[in-house]
Every structure is written in C-alpha cells, then in structure tokens.
Design a protein around this motif. Sequence first.
Motif, PDB file in Angstrom:
ATOM      1  N   ILE A   1      13.740   2.724   7.760  1.00 26.02           N
ATOM      2  CA  ILE A   1      13.568   1.534   6.925  1.00 26.02           C
ATOM      3  C   ILE A   1      12.351   0.751   7.400  1.00 26.02           C
ATOM      4  CG2 ILE A   1      14.659  -0.618   6.168  1.00 26.02           C
ATOM      5  CD1 ILE A   1      17.356   0.766   6.581  1.00 26.02           C
ATOM      6  N   ALA A   2      12.311   0.489   8.707  1.00 29.13           N
ATOM      7  CA  ALA A   2      11.244  -0.366   9.242  1.00 29.13           C
ATOM      8  C   ALA A   2       9.870   0.204   8.899  1.00 29.13           C
ATOM      9  CB  ALA A   2      11.405  -0.506  10.756  1.00 29.13           C
ATOM     10  N   PHE A   3       9.667   1.485   9.144  1.00 29.12           N
ATOM     11  CA  PHE A   3       8.317   2.019   9.011  1.00 29.12           C
ATOM     12  C   PHE A   3       7.912   2.264   7.555  1.00 29.12           C
ATOM     13  CE2 PHE A   3       8.964   3.525  13.571  1.00 29.12           C
ATOM     14  CZ  PHE A   3       8.521   2.305  14.046  1.00 29.12           C
ATOM     15  N   ASN A   4       8.853   2.722   6.739  1.00 33.03           N
ATOM     16  CA  ASN A   4       8.476   2.957   5.335  1.00 33.03           C
ATOM     17  C   ASN A   4       8.244   1.657   4.585  1.00 33.03           C
ATOM     18  OD1 ASN A   4       8.353   5.862   5.019  1.00 33.03           O
ATOM     19  ND2 ASN A   4      10.471   5.794   5.691  1.00 33.03           N
ATOM     20  N   ILE A   5       9.067   0.661   4.889  1.00 27.50           N
ATOM     21  CA  ILE A   5       8.852  -0.630   4.228  1.00 27.50           C
ATOM     22  C   ILE A   5       7.514  -1.222   4.680  1.00 27.50           C
ATOM     23  CG2 ILE A   5       9.738  -3.005   4.054  1.00 27.50           C
ATOM     24  CD1 ILE A   5      11.366  -0.878   2.449  1.00 27.50           C
ATOM     25  N   LEU A   6       7.215  -1.046   5.958  1.00 27.07           N
ATOM     26  CA  LEU A   6       5.930  -1.568   6.443  1.00 27.07           C
ATOM     27  C   LEU A   6       4.760  -0.857   5.773  1.00 27.07           C
ATOM     28  CD1 LEU A   6       6.421  -2.221  10.264  1.00 27.07           C
ATOM     29  CD2 LEU A   6       6.060  -3.894   8.452  1.00 27.07           C
ATOM     30  N   ASN A   7       4.922   0.435   5.480  1.00 26.26           N
ATOM     31  CA  ASN A   7       3.843   1.161   4.800  1.00 26.26           C
ATOM     32  C   ASN A   7       3.526   0.549   3.442  1.00 26.26           C
ATOM     33  OD1 ASN A   7       2.544   3.135   6.150  1.00 26.26           O
ATOM     34  ND2 ASN A   7       4.053   4.723   5.722  1.00 26.26           N
ATOM     35  N   VAL A   8       4.582   0.196   2.689  1.00 28.02           N
ATOM     36  CA  VAL A   8       4.351  -0.452   1.394  1.00 28.02           C
ATOM     37  C   VAL A   8       3.710  -1.819   1.636  1.00 28.02           C
ATOM     38  CG1 VAL A   8       5.426  -1.373  -0.683  1.00 28.02           C
ATOM     39  CG2 VAL A   8       6.310   0.704   0.336  1.00 28.02           C
ATOM     40  N   GLY A   9       4.235  -2.511   2.652  1.00 25.53           N
ATOM     41  CA  GLY A   9       3.696  -3.836   2.981  1.00 25.53           C
ATOM     42  C   GLY A   9       2.209  -3.755   3.280  1.00 25.53           C
ATOM     43  N   ARG A  10       1.818  -2.693   3.970  1.00 29.95           N
ATOM     44  CA  ARG A  10       0.396  -2.545   4.329  1.00 29.95           C
ATOM     45  C   ARG A  10      -0.467  -2.385   3.090  1.00 29.95           C
ATOM     46  NH1 ARG A  10       2.290   1.281   9.170  1.00 29.95           N
ATOM     47  NH2 ARG A  10       2.729  -0.495  10.508  1.00 29.95           N
ATOM     48  N   ALA A  11       0.017  -1.575   2.169  1.00 28.82           N
ATOM     49  CA  ALA A  11      -0.772  -1.359   0.956  1.00 28.82           C
ATOM     50  C   ALA A  11      -0.902  -2.680   0.187  1.00 28.82           C
ATOM     51  CB  ALA A  11      -0.110  -0.286   0.097  1.00 28.82           C
TER      52      ALA A  11
ATOM     53  N   GLU B   1      -3.620   6.617   3.929  1.00 29.14           N
ATOM     54  CA  GLU B   1      -4.298   5.772   2.935  1.00 29.14           C
ATOM     55  C   GLU B   1      -3.808   4.323   3.020  1.00 29.14           C
ATOM     56  OE1 GLU B   1      -3.152   8.771   2.438  1.00 29.14           O
ATOM     57  OE2 GLU B   1      -4.702   9.973   1.450  1.00 29.14           O
ATOM     58  N   ALA B   2      -2.484   4.140   3.234  1.00 30.19           N
ATOM     59  CA  ALA B   2      -1.940   2.768   3.303  1.00 30.19           C
ATOM     60  C   ALA B   2      -2.503   2.034   4.518  1.00 30.19           C
ATOM     61  CB  ALA B   2      -0.410   2.800   3.353  1.00 30.19           C
ATOM     62  N   SER B   3      -2.623   2.740   5.650  1.00 30.62           N
ATOM     63  CA  SER B   3      -3.175   2.090   6.850  1.00 30.62           C
ATOM     64  C   SER B   3      -4.658   1.779   6.645  1.00 30.62           C
ATOM     65  CB  SER B   3      -3.004   2.984   8.079  1.00 30.62           C
ATOM     66  OG  SER B   3      -1.674   2.946   8.502  1.00 30.62           O
ATOM     67  N   ILE B   4      -5.378   2.697   6.003  1.00 31.13           N
ATOM     68  CA  ILE B   4      -6.800   2.426   5.733  1.00 31.13           C
ATOM     69  C   ILE B   4      -6.925   1.173   4.868  1.00 31.13           C
ATOM     70  CG2 ILE B   4      -8.844   3.224   4.468  1.00 31.13           C
ATOM     71  CD1 ILE B   4      -8.255   6.045   5.367  1.00 31.13           C
ATOM     72  N   LEU B   5      -6.076   1.108   3.839  1.00 31.53           N
ATOM     73  CA  LEU B   5      -6.145  -0.034   2.914  1.00 31.53           C
ATOM     74  C   LEU B   5      -5.881  -1.345   3.651  1.00 31.53           C
ATOM     75  CD1 LEU B   5      -6.220  -1.362   0.155  1.00 31.53           C
ATOM     76  CD2 LEU B   5      -4.023  -0.330  -0.396  1.00 31.53           C
ATOM     77  N   LYS B   6      -4.906  -1.320   4.550  1.00 30.16           N
ATOM     78  CA  LYS B   6      -4.564  -2.532   5.312  1.00 30.16           C
ATOM     79  C   LYS B   6      -5.748  -2.975   6.183  1.00 30.16           C
ATOM     80  CE  LYS B   6      -2.492  -5.156   8.525  1.00 30.16           C
ATOM     81  NZ  LYS B   6      -2.879  -5.679   9.796  1.00 30.16           N
ATOM     82  N   VAL B   7      -6.303  -2.026   6.920  1.00 29.56           N
ATOM     83  CA  VAL B   7      -7.398  -2.367   7.832  1.00 29.56           C
ATOM     84  C   VAL B   7      -8.639  -2.766   7.026  1.00 29.56           C
ATOM     85  CG1 VAL B   7      -8.955  -1.472   9.610  1.00 29.56           C
ATOM     86  CG2 VAL B   7      -6.534  -0.849   9.646  1.00 29.56           C
ATOM     87  N   TYR B   8      -8.964  -1.961   6.033  1.00 26.37           N
ATOM     88  CA  TYR B   8     -10.178  -2.240   5.246  1.00 26.37           C
ATOM     89  C   TYR B   8     -10.071  -3.602   4.562  1.00 26.37           C
ATOM     90  CZ  TYR B   8     -13.982  -2.041   1.966  1.00 26.37           C
ATOM     91  OH  TYR B   8     -15.127  -2.355   1.284  1.00 26.37           O
TER      92      TYR B   8
ATOM     93  N   ALA C   1     -11.518  -0.067  -5.304  1.00 24.76           N
ATOM     94  CA  ALA C   1     -11.454   1.371  -5.608  1.00 24.76           C
ATOM     95  C   ALA C   1     -10.429   2.068  -4.715  1.00 24.76           C
ATOM     96  CB  ALA C   1     -12.837   2.003  -5.443  1.00 24.76           C
ATOM     97  N   LEU C   2     -10.492   1.803  -3.412  1.00 26.21           N
ATOM     98  CA  LEU C   2      -9.555   2.511  -2.528  1.00 26.21           C
ATOM     99  C   LEU C   2      -8.149   1.924  -2.629  1.00 26.21           C
ATOM    100  CD1 LEU C   2      -8.801   1.134   0.542  1.00 26.21           C
ATOM    101  CD2 LEU C   2     -11.225   1.474   0.838  1.00 26.21           C
ATOM    102  N   GLY C   3      -8.072   0.636  -2.969  1.00 24.44           N
ATOM    103  CA  GLY C   3      -6.759  -0.008  -3.093  1.00 24.44           C
ATOM    104  C   GLY C   3      -5.970   0.514  -4.281  1.00 24.44           C
ATOM    105  N   TYR C   4      -6.597   0.520  -5.449  1.00 30.10           N
ATOM    106  CA  TYR C   4      -5.871   0.983  -6.636  1.00 30.10           C
ATOM    107  C   TYR C   4      -5.656   2.491  -6.606  1.00 30.10           C
ATOM    108  CZ  TYR C   4      -5.521  -3.654  -8.240  1.00 30.10           C
ATOM    109  OH  TYR C   4      -5.156  -4.967  -8.305  1.00 30.10           O
ATOM    110  N   ARG C   5      -6.579   3.196  -5.996  1.00 25.60           N
ATOM    111  CA  ARG C   5      -6.379   4.644  -5.824  1.00 25.60           C
ATOM    112  C   ARG C   5      -5.098   4.887  -5.010  1.00 25.60           C
ATOM    113  NH1 ARG C   5     -10.772   8.592  -2.842  1.00 25.60           N
ATOM    114  NH2 ARG C   5      -9.752  10.574  -3.287  1.00 25.60           N
ATOM    115  N   THR C   6      -4.943   4.134  -3.926  1.00 28.41           N
ATOM    116  CA  THR C   6      -3.771   4.317  -3.064  1.00 28.41           C
ATOM    117  C   THR C   6      -2.490   3.917  -3.796  1.00 28.41           C
ATOM    118  OG1 THR C   6      -5.177   3.814  -1.172  1.00 28.41           O
ATOM    119  CG2 THR C   6      -2.793   3.715  -0.803  1.00 28.41           C
ATOM    120  N   ALA C   7      -2.530   2.784  -4.478  1.00 29.31           N
ATOM    121  CA  ALA C   7      -1.347   2.334  -5.225  1.00 29.31           C
ATOM    122  C   ALA C   7      -0.946   3.392  -6.251  1.00 29.31           C
ATOM    123  CB  ALA C   7      -1.648   1.012  -5.927  1.00 29.31           C
ATOM    124  N   GLY C   8      -1.926   3.941  -6.943  1.00 34.42           N
ATOM    125  CA  GLY C   8      -1.643   4.964  -7.949  1.00 34.42           C
ATOM    126  C   GLY C   8      -1.041   6.212  -7.332  1.00 34.42           C
TER     127      GLY C   8
END
Length: 601
Positions: A263-273, A364-371, A326-333
């Motif tokens: 739960i913790a890590f998957n929810i955080l992945n969505v949170g990152r995006a 991709e989610a971690s890249i989006l968060k950092v970027y 571009a990278l944000g919506y690509r990842t969300a999609g």
Amino acid sequence: MSSREAMLQKDFVVREGGSFLFDRAGEHRIFTPEDLTDEQRHIRNAARQFADRSVLPRIDAIEGKEPGLMRALLEEAGELGLLMLDIPEKYGGLEQDKTTTMLVTETLTRCASFAVSLGAHVGIGSLPLVYFGTVAQKERYLPRLATGEWIAAYALTEPGSGSDALAAKTRAELADDGTHYVLNGSKQWITNAGFADLFVVFAQVAGEHFTAFLVERDTPGFEVGPEEHKHGIKGSSTCPLVLTDVAVPAANVLGEVGKGHRIAFNILNVGRARLGTGSIGAAKYALRLAAGYAAERAQFGRTLDQFGLIRAKLGDMAVRIFAGDALGYRTAGLIDKKYAALEALSPGPDDDDFQNAVEEFTIEASILKVYGSEALDTASDEALQIHGGYGYMAEYAIERVCRDARINRIFEGTNEINRLLLAGTLLKRGMKQRVPLMKAMQAVGKALAGGAAPALDPAGDRLVPEQEQVHRMKCAALYATQQAVSRWMLQIEDQQEVLGALADVLIDVYGADSALARTLQLPADGPAAAFAADATTLFIEGARDRVFTRVKQVLCAALSGDKRDRAFAELALLDHWRPIDVFAVRERVAAAVVAAGGWPL
Ligand SMILES: Cc1cc2nc3c(=O)[nH]c(=O)nc-3n(C[C@H](O)[C@H](O)[C@H](O)COP(=O)(O)OP(=O)(O)OC[C@H]3O[C@@H](n4cnc5c(N)ncnc54)[C@H](O)[C@@H]3O)c2cc1C
C-alpha cells in the motif's frame, strides 16, 4: 462512455516501463496534453474556476490558518465533485482516470496549501481504501470521503523513520480475543491531521509485520498534536499524532497483515506522478506571474519584458514546462491505459491490477516527481528574480509560490531517494531481463568499439537533427551504464553518486524523448507547431550538454588509464555539439510567452 473506455480508445501505445530508453524517439504514439477529452477539459476548467473564485481570493486567510476555512473549502470542492474523481461510482464517486485528477492538481497548485490538503485527502488518504479496502470498509468510508463530509490523512512518517519508512516503530498487538489491535507509537508531519476524520496509519504488527490500519479520529487514545510552523504551504495542516493503547477493530486492517509496504509504496508512486504534474502547474503559474509583472514594471524607460536577460528567463521557464507537460501527461497516460486494460479483463478496482499498472511505471513516476519539483524550483526562483525586490515582499504572490515550491523535493520520497529508486529499478529490471538493457548496452558497446555510432532510422522527416541527438543521448546513457555495471557489478548499489548521475541522465533522456515525441505528433502546420519545435530543440540541446557531462563523470569514476582514454574516444562518436543560435531560438519562445502573458499553449 466511461473514462476507462475513453482511455482504451486512445491510440497511443502502452510500452513496458523504462522502454523510452530503448525505443526510437517518436516511434510510438504517446499520450499528450493535446489528447485530453472534452470531459477532462471541462473538469479542469471547473477546478480552475473554483481556484480563482474561492481559493485564491482567500489566500491570506488560508495562510493564516483561519479556523475552519480549509475544511470548508474542501467541502466546497466536494460539492463540485473534485473530491470524488478517483472513487468508484458505486461508492458515490465519478470513477475518473488518474490523468483527470492530475489535471485538477495541476490547476490547483497555484494555491499550494490548498492543493496539498486536497491532494492528501483524495490521494494518499483515500486511494489506499479505493484499491485495498474491503467492501465493508469502502461502503462505510468512501461515500463520505467522496463528498468531503469526512477528510482523510495518511500517517506513515515517524520521528525516527522518514525515507526509511519500513523502519517505523509504531506497534500493533492483536488482542487476545482477536477482535481488535492495540496501537502504540507516534507519527509526525501528517498532512490534514488538524481536522481529518480518518487516518491510514502504518504500524508493525507484533513489532515486525508492517501493516496499514484505518483509524477514526475519535478513537480513544488517538491524539493529534499541535500544528507545525512551516517554511511554506503554511495554510496546510501538519501535525504529529500520538497513539496510546488505541483499540482498532480487526476489521479495520487495510489490505493484509504484513503487506503494508504494497500500500505504502504503490500509493506513493501515484502521489509522485501527481506531485510532478502539480509542480508543472505551479511552474506555469510562476511563469504567468513573471510575465505579467515584466509587462508592467518599467526600468530605464522600458518594461522589463523588453530586456534580453529577462526574456531569456521567460524562455527557459517555458522550455522546462513544455518538456514537463510532455513527460507528465505521457506518464499519466501510460498508467491509466495499462490500468484500464487490466481492469477490462476483471472489472472493478482491484489491488493487483492497480499495483501492476503503477509498479510498471515506477521509473517514469519517479522521473516525473524529480523533474517536476526541480523545474518548479528553478521557475519560481527565476520568477522571483524577475520581480526584483518586490518579489521578496510577502504582498507579491511569487514570494509565497517560492516558499511553497520547496516542499516538493522533500515529500512523496525525497528527490535523492527517487533518483536512487529510478536508476536502481532500471538496473534490476535489466538484470532480470524485464527490459532489454543488456542487449542494448552490448549493441552500443559493439558499435562504438567498431568505430561507428549506432545508426538511427528517423521517425519521419521532421526534426531529424533533434531525433539524432536524442538517439545519441540514449546510446551515451547505455554506454555509461554498461561501463558502470562492468566496473561495480552488483556492488553498484553502494555507488550512490554513480546511480545519481545515471538517474540525471535518464531524467533528461525521458524529458527529451517526450518533448520530441509530443512535437512530432502535433500537426506540422498547426498553431502550436513552431513554438513546440523551438522548445523541443532548446530542451534537447540543454539536455545533451547535461547528459554528456554526467556520462563523462561516470566514465572517469569507473575507468582509469588506457581504458578511460579508449572509452572517451568511443564516447566522442556520440558527442555531437550542434552549432545552433540558442539565443535566437529562445527569443522566439520568449516572444510567445510575452504575447500570451504566460504559458502560451
Ligand atoms: C510539510 C510536510 C508534510 C508531510 N506530510 C506527510 C504525510 O501526510 N504523511 C506522512 O506519512 N509523511 C508526511 N511527511 C513526511 C515526508 O514524507 C518525509 O519528510 C520524507 O519522507 C523524508 O523523510 P525525513 O524528513 O525524515 O528525511 P530523512 O529520511 O531523514 O532524509 C534526510 C536527507 O537525507 C537523505 N537521505 C535519506 N536516506 C538516504 C539514502 N538512503 N541515501 C541518500 N540520501 C538519503 C534524504 O534525501 C534527505 O535529503 C511530510 C513532511 C512535510 C515536511
């Protein structure tokens, strides 16, 4: 048509996580902001109007934590349907995809205190229930969370465990009769804690099985401490929790005992995006404030927006935003379409489908968060600079935007942790042959040893030099990774600076690849084409410089003597600097920003 059906009908391609490094730039259609549906645009407009009408005008009262105000605003957002986007229809929600929630977040981050509060409620607070709750838990809580009648919070962090979240010390002991668990411990910096009704609390069952619990606020022994005084997002509630013999019904275990990390890590992945796209939204707001101010303020007989150095800042901000979108919506999609496809096989929110869809795009989610968070920091800082001394004064919005920006590099996994995660995940997937890393590294190594850069078959005849540059960046990334893996083998895990450098390279490669793919998908004669092409060229040239610098650093760390010299000779086959008048291209981007008074697309 449901949002899932709409997503499945989109013609972009879902590749495996990390594929951007191996696929040819522009080879596969990606999801872009241009692909948003009318319904998504409608929800975004509703969120924007709400922010402009109800939130921004009360920003001082929000920042001053006027009692009851944040809760009232969340309820108002609930009335507009903004809290129910992720919740299934049968529990009172609108069951929209993640892209839609990201759009809302992107729009609201101009009022970051409010966006963080709403995000904690709908994201880390409510999503654990949506994906891991039992039917009884969902029936009890989701309809109330959907309207804002109840507000949710997520309690993972403790005084002794932040990044190392699994080291949490809060304990949960099963009572002798098996009816309930008794929780003891403390949590800190919990968003919304000041007024939340429901808390997802993580604790170690019998001191060793990391588990999530649903804890209601009025449970005896559950205490919320005083509000923290923070550097930014001052209007959001952040408090510690103390749990003293808190009896939580066994039926309130969320997911399985000992599986809290899922739960913790998957929810955080969505949170990152979400955080990443939200940050890009805030960067657009900073750009608008900067462009607006620069158009008004005159010095030396001219408005600031006529000075080259100010226009350069506006142009650079816009370039970063373009790639971020571009990278944000690509990842969300990617996350949405993969989830929609899995769900279509077995309808209904399912924790395995969710986990598989989200985990697939960890990189991709971690890249989006950092970027996103770093693009926002740069953009807000430069926007303040454009304001000069006025920007330092609290009465100007940019002062708040700058303070609010800073938190994004810290929560939802610090940027250091996300860098280690994204580079480490790629290497692990490569070793398990989940991605064709080994084969691709060998192909690049072989071609360079043979005295030639691997050839590119361009995707169409537009932006061919840019396509070449992105291709070379990918080859350089693979080359550096190969040298690092050969040098350290499995011990590469201990080489944090090398992993950090490889992460930086991947971030730039994903940004460049996404910007390029987005631009190639735009109609060549459309209104956005020229702006997009310029922004793409600039992003790619900047990324190229950074990528090759980082790759050279890795080579110097991994190799010495003749081997290093040979590696540099081979890398030179890829390292191609293009003579471009960057100032002139950037001036065109800046002109579009000045003409639009902010983000021009
Ligand atoms: C305003 C605010 C709101 C928050 N809201 C919530 C919430 O709602 N719920 C919740 O559970 N938590 C929340 N948090 C906590 C947040 O998630 C943590 O602050 C974050 O995870 C980092 O933990 P830490 O602060 O203990 O830093 P630490 O983990 O102590 O890290 C300190 C520094 O060391 C670095 N570091 C740590 N480990 C490593 C490593 N292995 N390698 C290299 N560098 C490392 C970090 O990147 C960082 O730069 C919130 C925090 C803040 C400030």
